[in-house]
Write an enzyme that holds these catalytic residues in place. Structure first.
Site, PDB file in Angstrom:
ATOM      1  N   ALA A  44      -3.825  -1.368   4.220  1.00 27.81           N
ATOM      2  CA  ALA A  44      -3.047  -0.128   4.284  1.00 27.81           C
ATOM      3  C   ALA A  44      -2.164  -0.041   5.522  1.00 27.81           C
ATOM      4  CB  ALA A  44      -4.001   1.066   4.251  1.00 27.81           C
ATOM      5  N   ILE A  46      -0.097  -1.985   6.736  1.00 31.18           N
ATOM      6  CA  ILE A  46       1.302  -2.429   6.616  1.00 31.18           C
ATOM      7  C   ILE A  46       2.131  -1.410   5.831  1.00 31.18           C
ATOM      8  CG2 ILE A  46       0.592  -4.867   6.733  1.00 31.18           C
ATOM      9  CD1 ILE A  46       1.746  -5.121   3.806  1.00 31.18           C
ATOM     10  N   PRO A  53       0.245   7.431   2.933  1.00 32.13           N
ATOM     11  CA  PRO A  53      -0.972   7.852   3.618  1.00 32.13           C
ATOM     12  C   PRO A  53      -2.047   6.774   3.552  1.00 32.13           C
ATOM     13  CG  PRO A  53      -0.366   9.389   1.852  1.00 32.13           C
ATOM     14  CD  PRO A  53       0.544   8.217   1.738  1.00 32.13           C
ATOM     15  N   ASP A  54      -2.738   6.565   4.654  1.00 30.70           N
ATOM     16  CA  ASP A  54      -3.832   5.602   4.704  1.00 30.70           C
ATOM     17  C   ASP A  54      -5.056   6.228   4.031  1.00 30.70           C
ATOM     18  OD1 ASP A  54      -5.893   3.900   5.310  1.00 30.70           O
ATOM     19  OD2 ASP A  54      -5.324   3.655   7.415  1.00 30.70           O
ATOM     20  N   PHE A  55      -5.567   5.530   3.006  1.00 28.58           N
ATOM     21  CA  PHE A  55      -6.718   6.052   2.258  1.00 28.58           C
ATOM     22  C   PHE A  55      -7.933   6.242   3.149  1.00 28.58           C
ATOM     23  CE2 PHE A  55      -5.841   4.559  -2.336  1.00 28.58           C
ATOM     24  CZ  PHE A  55      -4.491   4.804  -2.166  1.00 28.58           C
ATOM     25  N   ARG A  56      -8.008   5.504   4.240  1.00 29.27           N
ATOM     26  CA  ARG A  56      -9.266   5.414   4.956  1.00 29.27           C
ATOM     27  C   ARG A  56      -9.231   6.041   6.349  1.00 29.27           C
ATOM     28  NH1 ARG A  56     -12.513   1.808   2.576  1.00 29.27           N
ATOM     29  NH2 ARG A  56     -13.617   1.426   4.490  1.00 29.27           N
ATOM     30  N   ASN A 127      -3.198  -3.165  -1.102  1.00 26.54           N
ATOM     31  CA  ASN A 127      -2.377  -1.979  -1.352  1.00 26.54           C
ATOM     32  C   ASN A 127      -1.966  -1.874  -2.820  1.00 26.54           C
ATOM     33  OD1 ASN A 127      -2.590  -1.542   1.371  1.00 26.54           O
ATOM     34  ND2 ASN A 127      -0.699  -2.631   1.840  1.00 26.54           N
ATOM     35  N   ASP A 129       0.663   0.234  -3.653  1.00 21.92           N
ATOM     36  CA  ASP A 129       1.942   0.939  -3.609  1.00 21.92           C
ATOM     37  C   ASP A 129       3.113   0.127  -4.144  1.00 21.92           C
ATOM     38  OD1 ASP A 129       2.583  -0.831  -1.357  1.00 21.92           O
ATOM     39  OD2 ASP A 129       1.242   0.462  -0.198  1.00 21.92           O
ATOM     40  N   HIS A 146      -6.542  -4.780  -5.433  1.00 19.86           N
ATOM     41  CA  HIS A 146      -6.973  -3.486  -5.953  1.00 19.86           C
ATOM     42  C   HIS A 146      -6.080  -3.013  -7.096  1.00 19.86           C
ATOM     43  CE1 HIS A 146      -9.169  -2.743  -1.873  1.00 19.86           C
ATOM     44  NE2 HIS A 146      -9.723  -3.672  -2.611  1.00 19.86           N
ATOM     45  N   CYS A 154      -4.158   0.599 -22.310  1.00 20.38           N
ATOM     46  CA  CYS A 154      -4.755   1.721 -23.039  1.00 20.38           C
ATOM     47  C   CYS A 154      -6.271   1.657 -22.864  1.00 20.38           C
ATOM     48  CB  CYS A 154      -4.386   1.661 -24.518  1.00 20.38           C
ATOM     49  SG  CYS A 154      -5.270   2.890 -25.511  1.00 20.38           S
ATOM     50  N   GLY A 217      -2.895  -5.366   9.348  1.00 20.10           N
ATOM     51  CA  GLY A 217      -3.015  -3.985   8.889  1.00 20.10           C
ATOM     52  C   GLY A 217      -4.204  -3.708   7.999  1.00 20.10           C
TER      53      GLY A 217
HETATM   54 ZN   LIG Z   1      -4.387   2.529 -27.580  1.00 22.32          ZN
END
Ligand SMILES: [Zn+2]
Length: 316
Positions: A44, A46, A53-56, A127, A129, A146, A154, A217
């Site tokens: 995060a 970088i 926003p940094d999740f942590r 990341n 993003d 991630h 679906c 980072g």
């Molecule tokens: Zn479906």
């Protein structure tokens, strides 16, 4: 062990006859193409310079800003059971993070430049993003540990969709549904308890082949990502560009000639680029790509009604 903010000595060479490796040594190795199979690991840190926003990070972290979604607890937003019960908070977050709202920074473009010079073996990122793709690093050079918004599946019939198909729904605040079975379509972000992307296992061949590891980072706290930093061969240098010493850089190891450039990540990368003599080229690349993104941003709104696959691939 050296804890100076800008540490010019290898940490773990003490007691050996070998000279300690410095940032200048690493730069020389990159410039003279001694390093041709560079692996980058990033977190995060970088993306925060791009405004994400940094999740942590307590206080400024995304988790602290989730109260308006009435989640039972913040982490529920990335839990598949909660998503099946109520997907709306995740899609509200997706709207915030969706590719297009933020722009890559110097760090992403430095990695792109490594790729352009044919020296990037792979980038492993935590990341979601999409800034790596937006900076022009090809998908095949990326392991998005991630997951990604670039593709979606679906949750009922498992049909796959380009992420761009979901854009208008997500931007409208609507939960996207499958055209075949009406199930909810979920971007291919890895939720807690879900399997890592298949290409994560490229690490089994990438890390033993790497001739330089750059870690930037990241707190190196999330497994199995964190353990990768120990997967390179013992003789391979590892460069940490980060606010703090983390993972094996903090624990110590006598096997590696490691270098840490501590402080602001963008400043650290800029220092490396300056030492390499790459700054003019990097600035030119950033200017070029920023112009392209501005043009594409304008075109996106025009072409939303008449998308074509090739453009979608380049946008997300
Ligand atoms: Zn479906």
């Amino acid at each position: 062990m050296c804890y100076r903010r800008s540490c010019r000595r290898g940490f773990f060479g003490g007691g050996h006859d070998k000279k300690n490796v410095t940032l200048e040594d690493i730069a020389k190795g990159i410039r003279e193409r001694e390093y041709k199979r560079i692996v980058v690991m990033a977190g995060a840190g970088i993306s925060t310079p791009s405004g994400i926003p940094d999740f942590r990070s307590p206080g400024s972290g995304l988790y602290n800003n989730l109260q308006k979604y009435n989640l039972p607890y913040a982490e529920a937003i990335f839990e598949i059971n909660y998503f099946q019960y109520n997907p709306k908070p995740f899609f509200a977050l997706a709207k915030e993070l969706y590719p297009g709202n933020y722009r890559p920074n110097l760090t992403h473009y430095f990695i792109r430049l490594l790729h352009d010079k044919g020296q990037l073996l792979r980038m492993y990122t935590q990341n979601i993003d999409g800034l790596e793709r937006m900076a022009g690093i090809p998908a095949k050079k990326l392991v998005e540990a991630h997951g990604t918004f670039a593709t979606a599946t679906c949750t009922v019939c498992l049909r796959e969709f380009p992420g761009e198909d979901l854009r208008s729904d997500i931007m409208d605040g609507t939960v996207p549904h499958c055209s075949q079975c009406k199930g909810v379509i979920k971007p291919d972000i890895v939720f807690f308890g879900e399997q890592l992307p298949q290409n994560f296992f490229l690490y089994l061949t990438d890390f033993p082949m790497a001739d330089l590891l750059i870690v930037m980072g990241t707190s190196l706290e999330v497994e199995p990502f964190a353990s990768l930093s120990r997967a390179v061969r013992g003789s391979v240098s590892r460069l940490l560009i980060n606010r703090d010493l983390v993972g094996p850089f903090a624990w110590g190891s006598s096997q590696h000639s490691d270098v840490a450039e501590l402080g602001d990540v963008v400043s650290g990368v800029r220092k490396l680029a300056n030492t390499l003599g790459w700054m003019p080229e990097l600035e030119a690349l950033m200017a070029d790509e920023s112009q392209k993104l501005r043009t594409r941003g304008t075109l996106t709104t025009v072409t939303e009604l008449n998308c074509n696959e090739r453009r979608i691939g380049s946008l997300i």
